[in-house]
Design a protein around this motif. Structure first.
Motif, PDB file in Angstrom:
ATOM      1  N   MET A   1     110.479  55.991-109.860  1.00  0.00           N
ATOM      2  CA  MET A   1     109.860  57.336-110.116  1.00  0.00           C
ATOM      3  C   MET A   1     110.204  58.197-108.630  1.00  0.00           C
ATOM      4  SD  MET A   1     106.011  58.332-110.911  1.00  0.00           S
ATOM      5  CE  MET A   1     106.198  58.108-112.603  1.00  0.00           C
ATOM      6  N   HIS A   3     109.258  61.318-105.959  1.00  0.00           N
ATOM      7  CA  HIS A   3     108.249  61.788-105.412  1.00  0.00           C
ATOM      8  C   HIS A   3     108.600  63.042-104.657  1.00  0.00           C
ATOM      9  CE1 HIS A   3     105.280  58.598-106.338  1.00  0.00           C
ATOM     10  NE2 HIS A   3     106.320  57.688-105.950  1.00  0.00           N
ATOM     11  N   SER A  41     101.836  66.146-117.123  1.00  0.00           N
ATOM     12  CA  SER A  41     100.416  65.926-116.789  1.00  0.00           C
ATOM     13  C   SER A  41     100.060  66.635-115.519  1.00  0.00           C
ATOM     14  CB  SER A  41      99.861  64.539-116.789  1.00  0.00           C
ATOM     15  OG  SER A  41     100.390  63.737-115.920  1.00  0.00           O
ATOM     16  N   GLY A  44      96.241  64.309-113.566  1.00  0.00           N
ATOM     17  CA  GLY A  44      95.766  63.022-114.596  1.00  0.00           C
ATOM     18  C   GLY A  44      95.581  63.267-115.967  1.00  0.00           C
ATOM     19  N   VAL A  59      98.579  67.817-108.550  1.00  0.00           N
ATOM     20  CA  VAL A  59      99.553  66.885-108.735  1.00  0.00           C
ATOM     21  C   VAL A  59     100.066  66.752-110.020  1.00  0.00           C
ATOM     22  CG1 VAL A  59     100.038  64.236-108.531  1.00  0.00           C
ATOM     23  CG2 VAL A  59      98.586  65.287-106.799  1.00  0.00           C
ATOM     24  N   GLU A  61     102.850  65.223-112.705  1.00  0.00           N
ATOM     25  CA  GLU A  61     103.477  63.836-113.208  1.00  0.00           C
ATOM     26  C   GLU A  61     104.255  64.225-114.340  1.00  0.00           C
ATOM     27  OE1 GLU A  61     101.233  60.283-113.313  1.00  0.00           O
ATOM     28  OE2 GLU A  61     100.058  61.090-111.667  1.00  0.00           O
ATOM     29  N   ALA A  63     106.702  62.444-117.183  1.00  0.00           N
ATOM     30  CA  ALA A  63     107.057  61.127-117.536  1.00  0.00           C
ATOM     31  C   ALA A  63     108.459  60.800-117.986  1.00  0.00           C
ATOM     32  CB  ALA A  63     106.328  61.059-119.064  1.00  0.00           C
ATOM     33  N   GLY A  70     111.099  59.611-114.286  1.00  0.00           N
ATOM     34  CA  GLY A  70     109.722  59.968-113.993  1.00  0.00           C
ATOM     35  C   GLY A  70     109.576  60.780-112.723  1.00  0.00           C
ATOM     36  N   GLU A  71     108.948  61.636-112.704  1.00  0.00           N
ATOM     37  CA  GLU A  71     108.769  62.573-111.287  1.00  0.00           C
ATOM     38  C   GLU A  71     107.336  62.664-110.868  1.00  0.00           C
ATOM     39  OE1 GLU A  71     111.506  63.484-109.585  1.00  0.00           O
ATOM     40  OE2 GLU A  71     112.820  63.142-111.279  1.00  0.00           O
ATOM     41  N   THR A  72     106.895  62.672-109.834  1.00  0.00           N
ATOM     42  CA  THR A  72     105.468  63.081-109.342  1.00  0.00           C
ATOM     43  C   THR A  72     105.710  64.191-108.208  1.00  0.00           C
ATOM     44  OG1 THR A  72     104.378  60.949-109.477  1.00  0.00           O
ATOM     45  CG2 THR A  72     103.508  62.305-108.045  1.00  0.00           C
ATOM     46  N   ARG A  74     103.570  66.588-105.655  1.00  0.00           N
ATOM     47  CA  ARG A  74     102.301  67.260-104.708  1.00  0.00           C
ATOM     48  C   ARG A  74     102.561  68.464-104.426  1.00  0.00           C
ATOM     49  NH1 ARG A  74     100.204  66.761 -99.621  1.00  0.00           N
ATOM     50  NH2 ARG A  74      97.851  66.726 -99.608  1.00  0.00           N
TER      51      ARG A  74
END
Length: 81
Positions: A1, A3, A41, A44, A59, A61, A63, A70-72, A74
């Motif tokens: 994943m 970031h 999302s 969360g 944040v 996210e 999937a 997948g990526e996150t 901030r």
């Protein structure tokens, strides 16, 4: 994943524009499709609003699926907070 940290230059950025700007989605249409299909999302919780306004502290996210592993993301303000 993977970031990412995205620094805002204004009060907010819309979700679909952020996904396109960071090249998580290859186009705005694909970004909207990703949100509509339930692949994104925010803080969360599943997000279905394609143009949700993201502000510092959010944040995001994405999937893992057709467009990546997948990526996150901030979202921070210009001051880094």
């Amino acid at each position: 994943m993977a970031h990412h940290t995205f620094t805002l230059n204004s009060e907010y950025i819309e979700l679909d524009k952020l996904l396109k700007l960071l090249a998580i989605a290859p186009s705005g249409g694909i970004a909207k499709m990703m949100v509509a299909e339930g692949a994104v999302s925010v803080d969360g919780e599943l997000e279905t609003r394609k143009t949700r306004k993201l502000r510092a502290g959010c944040v995001v996210e994405v999937a893992a699926g057709e467009f990546g592993a997948g990526e996150t993301i901030r979202v921070v303000g210009a001051d880094g907070a």
